[in-house]
Design a protein around this motif. Structure first.
Motif, PDB file in Angstrom:
ATOM      1  N   MET A  80       0.822  -1.201   0.000  1.00 33.53           N
ATOM      2  CA  MET A  80       0.000   0.000   0.000  1.00 33.53           C
ATOM      3  C   MET A  80       0.856   1.251   0.000  1.00 33.53           C
ATOM      4  SD  MET A  80      -3.065  -0.850  -0.376  1.00 33.53           S
ATOM      5  CE  MET A  80      -3.723   0.809  -0.194  1.00 33.53           C
ATOM      6  N   PHE A  81       2.019   1.182   0.635  1.00 36.75           N
ATOM      7  CA  PHE A  81       2.920   2.339   0.638  1.00 36.75           C
ATOM      8  C   PHE A  81       3.314   2.708  -0.788  1.00 36.75           C
ATOM      9  CE2 PHE A  81       7.237   3.962   0.330  1.00 36.75           C
ATOM     10  CZ  PHE A  81       7.186   5.070   1.164  1.00 36.75           C
ATOM     11  N   PHE A  82       3.738   1.727  -1.552  1.00 35.40           N
ATOM     12  CA  PHE A  82       4.204   2.005  -2.917  1.00 35.40           C
ATOM     13  C   PHE A  82       3.049   2.405  -3.840  1.00 35.40           C
ATOM     14  CE2 PHE A  82       7.684  -0.701  -1.314  1.00 35.40           C
ATOM     15  CZ  PHE A  82       8.739   0.170  -1.530  1.00 35.40           C
ATOM     16  N   VAL A  83       1.869   1.821  -3.619  1.00 33.82           N
ATOM     17  CA  VAL A  83       0.702   2.200  -4.421  1.00 33.82           C
ATOM     18  C   VAL A  83       0.330   3.654  -4.142  1.00 33.82           C
ATOM     19  CG1 VAL A  83      -1.763   1.816  -4.734  1.00 33.82           C
ATOM     20  CG2 VAL A  83      -0.214  -0.122  -4.644  1.00 33.82           C
ATOM     21  N   ARG A  84       0.295   4.027  -2.855  1.00 33.14           N
ATOM     22  CA  ARG A  84      -0.051   5.405  -2.499  1.00 33.14           C
ATOM     23  C   ARG A  84       1.029   6.372  -2.992  1.00 33.14           C
ATOM     24  NH1 ARG A  84      -3.555   6.777   1.458  1.00 33.14           N
ATOM     25  NH2 ARG A  84      -4.725   5.083   0.528  1.00 33.14           N
ATOM     26  N   LEU A  85       2.292   5.975  -2.901  1.00 32.73           N
ATOM     27  CA  LEU A  85       3.375   6.826  -3.393  1.00 32.73           C
ATOM     28  C   LEU A  85       3.257   7.031  -4.903  1.00 32.73           C
ATOM     29  CD1 LEU A  85       6.058   8.322  -2.822  1.00 32.73           C
ATOM     30  CD2 LEU A  85       7.241   6.154  -3.230  1.00 32.73           C
ATOM     31  N   ALA A  86       2.999   5.950  -5.637  1.00 32.71           N
ATOM     32  CA  ALA A  86       2.824   6.066  -7.090  1.00 32.71           C
ATOM     33  C   ALA A  86       1.633   6.952  -7.430  1.00 32.71           C
ATOM     34  CB  ALA A  86       2.637   4.677  -7.706  1.00 32.71           C
ATOM     35  N   TYR A  87       0.579   6.879  -6.618  1.00 29.29           N
ATOM     36  CA  TYR A  87      -0.623   7.677  -6.868  1.00 29.29           C
ATOM     37  C   TYR A  87      -0.332   9.172  -6.738  1.00 29.29           C
ATOM     38  CZ  TYR A  87      -5.124   9.848  -5.783  1.00 29.29           C
ATOM     39  OH  TYR A  87      -6.215  10.682  -5.749  1.00 29.29           O
ATOM     40  N   PHE A  88       0.322   9.569  -5.663  1.00 26.86           N
ATOM     41  CA  PHE A  88       0.586  10.996  -5.467  1.00 26.86           C
ATOM     42  C   PHE A  88       1.643  11.507  -6.457  1.00 26.86           C
ATOM     43  CE2 PHE A  88      -1.396  10.319  -1.255  1.00 26.86           C
ATOM     44  CZ  PHE A  88      -2.356  11.313  -1.360  1.00 26.86           C
ATOM     45  N   LEU A  89       2.613  10.671  -6.812  1.00 22.11           N
ATOM     46  CA  LEU A  89       3.563  11.071  -7.859  1.00 22.11           C
ATOM     47  C   LEU A  89       2.850  11.220  -9.200  1.00 22.11           C
ATOM     48  CD1 LEU A  89       6.681   8.873  -6.974  1.00 22.11           C
ATOM     49  CD2 LEU A  89       6.417  11.336  -6.652  1.00 22.11           C
ATOM     50  N   PHE A  90       1.877  10.358  -9.450  1.00 27.12           N
ATOM     51  CA  PHE A  90       1.081  10.451 -10.672  1.00 27.12           C
ATOM     52  C   PHE A  90       0.318  11.775 -10.713  1.00 27.12           C
ATOM     53  CE2 PHE A  90      -3.219   9.861 -12.460  1.00 27.12           C
ATOM     54  CZ  PHE A  90      -2.892   9.592 -13.786  1.00 27.12           C
ATOM     55  N   LEU A  91      -0.269  12.183  -9.577  1.00 27.43           N
ATOM     56  CA  LEU A  91      -0.988  13.458  -9.536  1.00 27.43           C
ATOM     57  C   LEU A  91      -0.049  14.630  -9.787  1.00 27.43           C
ATOM     58  CD1 LEU A  91      -3.489  13.026  -6.549  1.00 27.43           C
ATOM     59  CD2 LEU A  91      -3.882  12.660  -8.990  1.00 27.43           C
ATOM     60  N   LEU A  92       1.147  14.583  -9.208  1.00 30.97           N
ATOM     61  CA  LEU A  92       2.120  15.652  -9.439  1.00 30.97           C
ATOM     62  C   LEU A  92       2.531  15.710 -10.909  1.00 30.97           C
ATOM     63  CD1 LEU A  92       4.431  15.313  -6.296  1.00 30.97           C
ATOM     64  CD2 LEU A  92       2.854  17.182  -6.818  1.00 30.97           C
ATOM     65  N   ALA A  93       2.759  14.540 -11.498  1.00 28.49           N
ATOM     66  CA  ALA A  93       3.127  14.498 -12.919  1.00 28.49           C
ATOM     67  C   ALA A  93       1.986  15.001 -13.794  1.00 28.49           C
ATOM     68  CB  ALA A  93       3.508  13.069 -13.315  1.00 28.49           C
ATOM     69  N   LEU A  94       0.752  14.692 -13.405  1.00 28.45           N
ATOM     70  CA  LEU A  94      -0.407  15.155 -14.171  1.00 28.45           C
ATOM     71  C   LEU A  94      -0.550  16.670 -14.080  1.00 28.45           C
ATOM     72  CD1 LEU A  94      -2.724  14.036 -15.892  1.00 28.45           C
ATOM     73  CD2 LEU A  94      -4.126  13.963 -13.813  1.00 28.45           C
ATOM     74  N   ILE A  95      -0.285  17.242 -12.902  1.00 26.68           N
ATOM     75  CA  ILE A  95      -0.306  18.701 -12.762  1.00 26.68           C
ATOM     76  C   ILE A  95       0.731  19.336 -13.678  1.00 26.68           C
ATOM     77  CG2 ILE A  95       0.217  20.605 -11.180  1.00 26.68           C
ATOM     78  CD1 ILE A  95      -0.995  18.904  -8.927  1.00 26.68           C
ATOM     79  N   SER A  96       1.921  18.736 -13.686  1.00 26.66           N
ATOM     80  CA  SER A  96       2.988  19.262 -14.530  1.00 26.66           C
ATOM     81  C   SER A  96       2.648  19.155 -16.010  1.00 26.66           C
ATOM     82  CB  SER A  96       4.288  18.508 -14.233  1.00 26.66           C
ATOM     83  OG  SER A  96       5.352  18.995 -15.015  1.00 26.66           O
ATOM     84  N   LEU A  97       2.017  18.047 -16.408  1.00 27.80           N
ATOM     85  CA  LEU A  97       1.642  17.864 -17.814  1.00 27.80           C
ATOM     86  C   LEU A  97       0.509  18.800 -18.214  1.00 27.80           C
ATOM     87  CD1 LEU A  97       1.671  16.314 -20.522  1.00 27.80           C
ATOM     88  CD2 LEU A  97       0.106  14.660 -19.471  1.00 27.80           C
ATOM     89  N   CYS A  98      -0.566  18.808 -17.446  1.00 35.69           N
ATOM     90  CA  CYS A  98      -1.733  19.631 -17.806  1.00 35.69           C
ATOM     91  C   CYS A  98      -1.424  21.119 -17.737  1.00 35.69           C
ATOM     92  CB  CYS A  98      -2.907  19.304 -16.886  1.00 35.69           C
ATOM     93  SG  CYS A  98      -3.573  17.649 -17.111  1.00 35.69           S
ATOM     94  N   GLY A  99      -0.455  21.491 -16.883  1.00 32.71           N
ATOM     95  CA  GLY A  99      -0.094  22.898 -16.772  1.00 32.71           C
ATOM     96  C   GLY A  99       0.546  23.462 -18.021  1.00 32.71           C
TER      97      GLY A  99
END
Length: 457
Positions: free
Chosen positions: A1-20
């Motif tokens: 669950m640690f790695f899944v949650r970490l991947a999830y929040f990194l995914f959100l950060l990457a999505l912010i960077s892409l959509c921006g």
């Protein structure tokens, strides 16, 4: 669950960077219109067609999932494709703000389309019967109307009267809960529980993704229980620890300061208002821990954060896709594990076992799938195999109460009362509100005390 949650929040950060790196206002018009059409029409169908059919066919029989489904449907609260009505209410409110924005900027027949969507969306928002959803939408739409300069102050009183009428209507639909202040009591209790979790591990936290496994030990008897803190920031602090939480807030402050300045500009009113709504949702629920809320936040926040448009888009696409892969695998594994739970509750152990093993092929460290297999073995009477599988569960999650409870029962069968007592104590401590665990712990204590009191001991 640690790695899944970490991947999830990194995914959100990457999505912010892409959509921006794009201006999404025009692109989101057909997307939000299409999603709203499907979601709102399905919500109406679910309420007036599917719910009556389910209530006719499903009773509150012996199956846990049948009882849970019956209770959910009998409440009458529309949840559409989401796990909770409150999350559906948040998405409805978010889409309604977009609909109002495009309604004011369109003409002719397309304006009629947005108007019809608004009526459908408002009906869905009421049908969710979510107090928070209506209050969050009120905050977001008021911010949008004033920030966009399209609303005059003299119309504020009539607008508030209409919104208050909707809130009173939902209060009437949920009067028994509203009378007891159940939603407020739930949140206050969950915030207190989150505070206890933080106090238990203030420096390092309980680990990303581990809140739902840690909080049962801090739920006092008589308190309403939840696997969520009902506050994004409290749950984040509980999982990461206070030092990292404070550090992340400090790092984000410059971006937040710049975003606040940009949010007051009329051209950013749409995305700023949805951020306001999501902020309230994060204050009174776990917000961005939900995938739908997290994706929504990443998209709208990216439009008010200053980034270089068009820079290195292929690289950002690749990063987002790479981070999405483990999330998709995890979602597939969880789906199979939950399907196994359903079949097990229907007394179909062979079918359940197949889904559990399929889930473990994708995610070998899924303790819930191992726990399901252990339950299948236990129900078959294969206690040695069940013990072996339960030990695997404890190897992943040492404090899992059900695994400790079953292993305690197995130890008692062998006459290993001290082992049974130690395991029973762990199960009782991990979930203080489960009466079965508490009674079993007391029974083992009493049995062992009686044996020790016998002559010759």
């Amino acid at each position: 669950m640690f790695f899944v949650r970490l991947a999830y929040f990194l995914f959100l950060l990457a999505l912010i960077s892409l959509c921006g790196r794009f201006r999404l206002e025009r692109l989101l018009a057909p997307i939000s219109g299409g999603i709203a059409s499907i979601l709102f029409i399905y919500g109406i169908v679910q309420k007036f067609v599917l719910f009556p059919l389910i209530l006719e066919q499903v009773n509150s029989g012996p199956s846990f999932h049948a009882r849970a489904l019956y209770a959910r449907v009998a409440s009458g609260r529309v949840f559409a494709i989401f796990p909770l009505p409150s999350l559906n209410a948040m998405i409805c409110g978010l889409l309604l703000i977009f609909i109002v924005h495009y309604f004011y900027r369109s003409r002719g027949r397309i304006r009629l389309f947005w108007g019809i969507l608004f009526v459908l969306g408002a009906c869905n928002l009421v049908l969710t019967q979510s107090f928070g959803g209506i209050l969050f939408f009120t905050a977001g739409i008021l911010f949008y109307l004033f920030a966009s300069r399209i609303f005059k102050f003299k119309y504020l009183a009539p607008l508030l009267m209409v919104l208050a009428l909707v809130l009173f209507l939902v209060t009437a639909l949920r009067f028994s809960e509203a009378k007891e202040m159940a939603p407020a009591k739930l949140r206050f209790a969950n915030w207190a529980q989150a505070g206890r979790v933080i106090a238990s591990a203030p420096v390092l936290g309980v680990g990303l993704g581990n809140y739902e496994t840690a909080v049962p030990a801090f739920v006092l008897p008589g308190e309403p229980a939840s696997i969520y803190a009902h506050n994004f920031f409290l749950q984040w602090a509980a999982e990461t620890g206070l030092p990292l939480f404070i550090l992340l807030i400090a790092v984000c402050l410059p971006f937040i300061k710049k975003a606040l300045a940009d949010s007051l500009r009329p051209e950013n009113a749409l995305f700023a208002s949805t951020c306001v709504m999501l902020l309230f949702f994060n204050l009174f629920d776990v917000g961005n821990f939900f995938f739908a809320a997290g994706i929504s936040f990443a998209i709208v926040f990216s439009q008010i954060v200053p980034l270089r448009r068009g820079a290195r888009r292929p690289l950002h696409f690749a990063i987002v896709a790479l981070l999405a892969l483990p999330l998709l695998v995890h979602a597939a594994a969880v789906s199979r594990q939950q399907t196994g739970d359903v079949w097990l509750s229907r007394q179909k152990p062979r079918r359940a076992e197949g889904f559990y093993r399929s889930a473990l092929k994708l995610e070998p460290f899924s303790y819930r799938a191992w726990l399901g297999l252990a339950q299948v073995a236990w129900e078959k009477g294969d206690i040695p195999e069940a013990e072996k599988l339960l030990q695997k569960v404890l190897g992943i999650f040492p404090g899992q109460p059900y695994a400790n409870f079953r292993l305690s029962q197995a130890a008692r069968r062998r006459g290993a009362y001290l082992t049974a007592l130690a395991l029973a104590r762990k199960a009782a401590a991990a979930n203080k509100t489960n009466r079965q665990y508490q009674r079993w712990h007391e029974f083992i204590q009493d049995t062992l005390a009686k044996q020790l009191a016998l002559p010759g001991n």
